[in-house]
Design an enzyme around this catalytic site. Structure first.
Site, short mmCIF file in Angstrom:
data_model
loop_
_atom_site.label_atom_id
_atom_site.label_comp_id
_atom_site.label_asym_id
_atom_site.label_seq_id
_atom_site.Cartn_x
_atom_site.Cartn_y
_atom_site.Cartn_z
N ILE A 44 0.83 -1.15 -0.14
CA ILE A 44 0.00 -0.04 0.03
C ILE A 44 0.84 1.16 0.00
O ILE A 44 1.67 1.24 0.76
CB ILE A 44 -1.01 0.03 1.25
N HIS A 77 -6.03 -19.54 -18.62
CA HIS A 77 -6.60 -19.17 -20.13
C HIS A 77 -7.56 -20.18 -20.55
O HIS A 77 -8.30 -19.94 -21.76
CB HIS A 77 -5.88 -18.55 -21.11
N ASP A 116 -11.66 -16.20 -19.34
CA ASP A 116 -11.27 -15.39 -20.52
C ASP A 116 -11.19 -13.86 -19.61
O ASP A 116 -11.43 -13.90 -18.44
CB ASP A 116 -12.46 -15.14 -21.35
#
Lengths: 476, 373
Positions: free
Chosen positions: A420, A446, A450
């Protein structure tokens, strides 16, 4: 009369071959022969039987518990040879000579006898043993013999060869700084001392110059500031690295990681990254921390990240699925068992929080505490380490922003969270404000996920965290 | 808390409390009594190592006094699996240390005191040291029936062991150390020193179990501080030195250069477990799976604390043979360590066929394997 002295390499006393043709004067030739015998015996490696010295308290036998050397190893005087045990006393036997170990007279757990040979050492011929007496079998080493090593009440360790060199050059050993093991004086130290006196330029020493504040007994000998070393040496010395390559077999947990990561490589990864504004969450956590503390739980950001992920998975369950080996079936897992990558002494382990879909943020925090405690104690169980369906890796606690995380099979997605940072951003009014930003990098399989699905999941997750109140609407 | 009162006692009872100067060896030339301010077993063992390796003991002797928070200390050539309940140690957060001297396994806690007598090699004499301890005890408590045995133990009332001995001899120096039970937790002692591991065959030095008793049970007024002080006083008298105890901090590199490395080394897995002499485990256990009970036979050879050879005999087809051989192959070369084995076997599941039944069988088997460690 020709007298042949035949070389025999494997016998105890190896002698150089010498063909001596001596005129017919028996008495002369005989003494001639003896003299040759003696000098040639000294100039070659002579094998000496190093006997087990007196242990004390009238002990006559001990058990050999550990060998520190094996046949063929070189040893220096005072190196440890073995550890023997007798009646609750463990004794370290050290070498009396410089040389090469030729034979171990006992194997492990055998009984060894005081006064009998322990090892055979081939004395290093080049070190030049001063007298015949030192080389031939001696009575069991007594403690008195060590006193001749000490000069003026403090221990000065040096081999006989080094002492002779010092004596020949009229050097007091007490004035020489020893750089060998246990501060013993080496030949190089005598040479350096001499160079200091005469201002001679010495050839570069093979040891790297490491000056450490703490005198170490075992590692590379550290020389205190020695003018001789810094003596005018016009050429740049090649930097010699004193360390050695170390090869270790890949065992245990590492082996399992090799297998897992090799399998992960087969998954076609794609990445999707984004930036999340945690300004509101930082504030919320500050408020919640004392409440959690009051219930005995340490609250970090992770419980929020985990719960938000689970809420997202409810909308995009394909991310919590598993593709079978043959890629024929996709199994949508009902439980959200979210894994949290943990860095331990062993390496990366991933325990998981079970059924996050049914847990409150507080419950997740509590469970995380438990897993972290077990993780650092090395006591995580099989149940904690198996059954994960989705993983978050908070690499930001160590550092970094964007990362490319590797999916842990049989899962299909993973998220890496950066640190952060407070960065300037523009708000709707076009004003600059300080935003608490964290980057997230998702990786997904993949074959079944998608880009659009990943992006939408990430947006949803991000919206929950940027506006924590919105989580309330969807909490079950 | 205990340490504070010990310091106070030292101030009250002994004449001068010297703070150690840098370069420990260079202080006085007479005999020395030193006490550790730490209760960490590794730090204190490191002090012994340091004195043994670095101090010139040609003409001086040293008495080192120390106490440890709960720890089990095994001898140089022992097998921790054979000597203690490692699972219980982990649960109770009791440390395990291997010392450099020989002898058997002991349990230390703050109710036990440790004494180390350092001398040069020639002056190594254990009987003398133990007689000194007995003399000090009798001076403190004349009615105590304590005596030294020929095994260098100290017995109370002719039957209870209150002290065990071990020694380390180097090239020029030697030390003899012993324990003394004042007020140790006997129930923890007996539970941790009982090994649950079956089927071990080893040439490691075995411990000789003995019934123990605390001196506190004989005389409830006795405390560790009193014992330490009595022994220091007797030592001072016999060695003709002042009854002064020098405190040392085992974390102070300026007084003991190189000590932190020694402390670290004593804590490594390679030292504590890896120095175990080669041994074998030959055992069997039952797997309760659904409605059946299966017999599993395990044979392992362990060298340097790592599984060198492993053989698991399972009922046929309970696990696919490929998976079995995968498990055996992975275990080979791995440390005999529950954490290592658990993380290894759970990680391997990731690359196994994703079958719930298979996974639960695998986990069950692996959990039982871990119980052997």
């Amino acid at each position: 009369v020709c007298i042949h002295l035949v070389r025999s390499c494997s016998s105890v006393r190896s002698v150089k071959s010498k063909y001596v043709c001596v005129p017919d004067k028996p008495a002369l030739s005989f003494s001639h022969q003896q003299r040759f015998f003696r000098t040639s015996a000294v100039s070659c490696g002579q094998i000496v039987q190093f006997k087990l010295s007196d242990i004390g308290e009238g002990i006559t036998e001990v058990t050999v518990k550990e060998w520190y050397i094996k046949e063929g190893d070189s040893v220096s005087q005072f190196d440890s040879i073995c550890e023997v045990q007798s009646d609750k006393a463990s004794v370290t036997i050290t070498s009396r000579y410089d040389g090469v170990i030729r034979k171990l007279h006992y194997s492990l757990d055998e009984i060894a006898y005081v006064g009998k040979p322990l090892v055979d050492i081939e004395i290093d011929a080049s070190k030049g043993v001063t007298s015949q007496e030192d080389v031939v079998e001696t009575p069991p080493m007594s403690h008195e013999e060590h006193t001749h090593q000490e000069i003026k009440g403090h221990k000065t360790l040096a081999t006989p060869a080094v002492r002779r060199l010092a004596m020949e050059n009229n050097i007091k050993l007490s004035e020489v700084i020893g750089t060998g093991k246990d501060n013993r004086i080496l030949k190089e130290d005598i040479l350096n001392y001499l160079a200091k006196q005469t201002g001679a330029i010495l050839p570069p020493s093979p040891k790297a110059e490491i000056i450490s504040p703490v005198p170490k007994a075992e590692s590379v000998p550290a020389g205190p500031v020695d003018k001789a070393r810094k003596a005018p040496v016009p050429l740049a010395r090649p930097v010699v690295v004193a360390g050695k390559d170390k090869t270790e077999p890949v065992t245990g947990f590492q082996k399992a990681m090799v297998k897992t990561m090799s399998a992960a490589l087969k998954i076609p990864h794609f990445g999707y990254c984004d930036e999340v504004d945690l300004t509101q969450l930082v504030q919320l956590r500050e408020e919640m921390k004392p409440l959690a503390q009051a219930r005995g739980v340490k609250l970090s950001f992770m419980p929020f990240f985990i719960k938000a992920a689970s809420l997202g998975l409810l909308q995009y369950p394909i991310l919590n699925a598993s593709l079978d080996e043959s890629c024929q079936n996709v199994t949508y897992k009902a439980s959200h068992n979210i894994g949290v990558a943990m860095d331990t002494e062993q390496g990366l382990i991933v325990p998981n929080v079970k059924n996050v879909q049914a847990c409150s943020v507080f419950e997740i925090a509590s469970e995380l505490n438990r897993l972290q405690t077990l993780g650092s104690a090395g006591q995580l169980g099989t149940n904690d380490l198996t059954g994960g369906t989705f993983t978050l890796s908070n690499i930001g606690t160590i550092g970094g922003t964007y990362a490319k995380a590797v999916i842990l099979p049989p899962e299909v997605a993973i998220g890496a969270l950066g640190k952060i940072q407070v960065l300037p951003r523009f708000n709707e009014k076009g004003e600059v404000f300080a935003a608490q930003l964290m980057s997230v990098s998702w990786s997904a399989d993949h074959r079944v996920i998608d880009g659009a699905t990943m992006a939408r999941f990430s947006n949803l997750w991000k919206s929950y965290l940027e506006n924590p109140a919105s989580m309330l609407l969807d909490l079950k | 808390m205990v340490l504070q009162s010990s310091l106070k006692n030292c101030l009250q009872l002994s004449c001068i409390l010297r703070t150690p100067k840098a370069g420990f060896r260079s202080t006085t030339t007479g005999d020395l009594i030193i006490q550790s301010i730490s209760n960490d077993v590794y730090q204190n063992l490191a002090v012994e190592d340091w004195i043994h390796d670095h101090m010139n003991l040609e003409n001086r002797r040293v008495l080192f006094l120390w106490r440890n928070s709960p720890a089990v200390v095994i001898g140089r050539h022992q097998n921790p699996w054979q000597e203690c309940n490692l699972r219980l140690l982990r649960q109770k957060n009791i440390k395990l240390a291997r010392r450099r001297s020989g002898g058997g396994t002991v349990y230390h806690d703050l109710g036990n005191i440790n004494l180390t007598f350092f001398t040069n090699r020639k002056k190594y004499e254990r009987m003398e040291n133990l007689k000194l301890v007995v003399k000090a005890l009798k001076a403190l408590c004349p009615q105590l029936d304590v005596r030294v045995t020929d095994r260098y133990d100290i017995l109370l009332d002719g039957q209870y062991k209150i002290s065990g001995t071990a020694a380390k001899l180097g090239r020029t120096t030697a030390y003899h150390h012993c324990t003394l039970l004042c007020n140790a937790d006997k129930s923890v002692l007996s539970s941790v020193l009982k090994s649950p591991y079956r089927g071990l065959k080893s040439n490691a030095t075995p411990s000789v179990p003995a019934s123990v008793k605390n001196l506190f049970e004989e005389d409830s007024g006795l405390t560790c501080e009193m014992l330490l002080d009595a022994i220091a006083e007797e030592y001072a008298a016999q060695h003709q030195i002042d009854h002064c105890i020098t405190l040392i901090n085992p974390a102070d590199e300026t007084v003991l250069p190189g000590i932190n490395n020694k402390t670290k080394e004593l804590q490594t897995w390679e030292w504590v477990y890896g120095k175990t002499p080669k041994f074998s485990i030959s055992t069997c256990f039952n797997l309760v799976y659904e409605d059946s009970v299966l017999d599993v036979k395990v044979d392992m050879e362990v060298k340097h604390g790592r599984i060198e050879v492993c053989n698991i005999d399972l009922p046929e087809q309970w696990l696919p043979p490929a998976l079995c051989s995968e498990l055996v192959k992975s275990l080979t070369g791995t440390k005999l360590c529950p954490n290592e084995i658990t993380t290894l076997t759970t990680t391997l599941l990731r690359v196994c066929p994703q079958d719930d039944e298979l996974h639960s069988r695998w986990n069950l088997l692996c959990e039982n394997m871990v119980m052997l460690m």
